[in-house]
Design an enzyme around this catalytic site. Structure first.
Site, mmCIF file in Angstrom:
data_model
loop_
_atom_site.group_PDB
_atom_site.id
_atom_site.type_symbol
_atom_site.label_atom_id
_atom_site.label_comp_id
_atom_site.label_asym_id
_atom_site.label_seq_id
_atom_site.Cartn_x
_atom_site.Cartn_y
_atom_site.Cartn_z
ATOM 1 N N HIS A 269 -46.511 45.253 -46.933
ATOM 2 C CA HIS A 269 -46.393 43.980 -47.652
ATOM 3 C C HIS A 269 -47.735 43.257 -47.723
ATOM 4 C CE1 HIS A 269 -44.175 40.193 -48.764
ATOM 5 N NE2 HIS A 269 -45.249 39.654 -48.218
ATOM 6 N N GLU A 270 -48.353 43.080 -46.567
ATOM 7 C CA GLU A 270 -49.642 42.378 -46.542
ATOM 8 C C GLU A 270 -50.718 43.210 -47.231
ATOM 9 O OE1 GLU A 270 -49.585 39.359 -45.833
ATOM 10 O OE2 GLU A 270 -47.642 39.306 -44.836
ATOM 11 N N HIS A 273 -50.703 42.272 -50.822
ATOM 12 C CA HIS A 273 -51.492 41.049 -51.051
ATOM 13 C C HIS A 273 -52.985 41.378 -51.064
ATOM 14 C CE1 HIS A 273 -48.428 37.971 -50.983
ATOM 15 N NE2 HIS A 273 -47.976 38.326 -49.784
#
Length: 505
Positions: A269-270, A273
């Site tokens: 997920h990160e 980003h």
């Protein structure tokens, strides 16, 4: 009007921009350090230093020279390059908002936020909301003041905060979006979450040593083509990504020895980003137009990588062997079907960041409803834990055992980030639309079997990442997909995927 030549005005603006970015760089580094390595005893003194920096930054942004310079460039924006004209337009909006805030209020608020996150962490670890409630009351009082300061003829109340994170999207828009989810998705969610997972065996609750999980973290960031020359990975209480331009992007995760999936999907997920930030056109770094277009567009990237890529069968076909070699004893007798069904298990769970992708938007609706109540005066802070627990029971049929697993689980309100939460669900819907059209251009599953997301990265770079803030999400969606935002892709994606997994016709 100064009557200076345009070239001189632009040079003056560039000098101002460099100074302001230097203050923001300092703020970024302090924030990163606060969340990762700062000693717990430093925060009282640190908050004073943050207050001084905030004061100097505020003075730079609001002094008459800056205001006159920005206003003059705004009046002459037709003479500027398109990129600079857009930057001036966006910055003038930000400046006009700041000018409405008294300096003393601005400094006090930033000083308050410098200590609130540490108090939240203490309260969470002790599972005691009363240790955080007083400072949350102060934060909300400031939020209500900010709503007044930010008001325009077009924006009132809560809309002024929503607009900060997702420009142009109002409470009316979000209400309509969540109404679609409640009508078309929630009954499906309740049906699926009442069924037993098809996974025959699970890795949940087995023990996985932190040092081996850390090896896996680096492995999956390598799969995402994370640039270790421009990025770093650390631990924090709450996983996050922060960065300064496209050359300094930092990711955190956390490790639970009884939940290996938590770290894996936090990292992916990160990493999503981070990929967005790293793939932004580097020529935008010196401007205020670099980085993600909006919070929802940023979240669309992290959710796309985490769920549509990281929870796909093709992804685990490529990386199942790595999981087995890293954790041979835990993976004994575990099949790829077990892992695929396990990572797509649907459960009515307490923790937003651990929620499956199907129940996740319900967690966001809960927070969105609570924010509206708090900011519109329909809910007192002291009653927040009780109302949280009531809505969790109403929405998901779950009893909340304590504050740590309930009202204190997220850091956002401690950061003053009101208006942020709905972008998570909105971003997930954007991700589904992008993913649908990405698959029309190449076989995403087949590309993932190469053990890299390089093809996905390149498509997203060309259609989203490289533009930074120079296009709005809808402009990017129209360029990439030929249509504006449409939540049907999100509903269709979730129903198609989970109907197959849970064998529903």
């Amino acid at each position: 009007m100064s009557n200076l030549p345009l070239e001189q005005l632009v040079v003056k603006y560039q000098d101002f921009r460099k100074k302001l970015k230097a203050y923001r760089f300092a703020d970024y580094l302090i924030g990163w350090d606060s969340e990762t390595e700062a000693p717990s005893g430093c925060f009282d003194e640190r908050s004073q230093m943050v207050g001084i920096l905030s004061s100097e930054s505020f003075k730079l942004m609001t002094c008459s020279d800056t205001v006159n310079l920005v206003n003059e460039l705004y009046e002459r924006k037709s003479e500027l390059t398109p990129l600079l004209a857009l930057e001036i337009k966006k910055y003038k909006k930000e400046l006009d908002q700041i000018l409405n805030i008294p300096l003393t209020e601005y400094v006090k608020y930033n000083t308050l936020l410098a200590s609130s996150q540490q108090k939240w962490a203490i309260a969470k670890n002790k599972s005691d909301f009363t240790l955080f409630s007083d400072i949350l009351k102060e934060i909300i009082a400031y939020q209500k003041k900010l709503m007044k300061y930010y008001e325009t003829d077009e924006l009132k109340g809560y809309d002024t905060l929503l607009d900060i994170y997702e420009e142009g999207i109002t409470k009316k828009d979000y209400d309509a979006f969540f109404d679609v989810l409640k009508r078309d998705l929630v009954p499906f969610v309740l049906e699926i979450s009442s069924r037993k997972s098809p996974a025959k065996k699970s890795l949940i609750n087995k023990k996985f040593k932190e040092e081996k999980q850390e090896i896996l973290s680096h492995y999956f960031l390598d799969v995402l083509k994370f640039d270790w020359q421009r990025g770093v990975l650390k631990k924090s209480e709450h996983p996050f990504t922060s960065g300064f331009g496209s050359t300094d992007v930092r990711v955190t995760t956390h490790y639970y020895e009884d939940n290996v999936y938590s770290n894996i999907f936090s990292v992916i997920h990160e990493g999503g980003h981070a990929t967005y930030e790293l793939q932004c056109d580097q020529t935008l770094d010196e401007t205020f137009l670099g980085g993600g277009a909006t919070m929802a567009m940023h979240e669309s990237q992290s959710r796309l990588y985490e769920n549509m890529i990281g929870r796909s069968r093709a992804f685990w076909e490529a990386h199942f062997d790595k999981l087995k070699t890293t954790f041979p004893s835990q993976m004994k007798d575990i099949t790829i079907d077990d892992v695929y069904y396990d990572v797509n298990r649907v459960e009515r769970s307490l923790i937003r960041t651990e929620a499956d992708e199907l129940t996740y938007p319900i967690h966001i609706m809960l927070r969105y409803d609570l924010e509206k109540m708090l900011l519109e005066g329909n809910l007192a802070v002291d009653d927040l834990p009780k109302k949280w627990n009531e809505l969790m029971m109403s929405y998901l049929g779950i009893e909340v055992p304590n504050d740590k697993n309930g009202v204190l689980q997220d850091i956002h309100w401690a950061m003053g980030s009101f208006g942020y939460f709905p972008t998570y669900a909105y971003g997930s819907a954007i991700a589904a639309q992008l993913y649908y059209y990405m698959n029309k251009e190449f076989d995403v599953a087949e590309s993932l079997r190469k053990k890299t997301t390089a093809d996905v990265n390149e498509w997203l770079k060309e259609h989203v990442h490289k533009y930074g803030k120079t296009l709005s999400p809808n402009e990017m969606l129209i360029k990439a997909t030929g249509e504006a935002f449409n939540p049907k892709y999100y509903i269709d994606y979730l129903k198609n995927k989970y109907s197959k997994i849970y064998n529903i016709n």
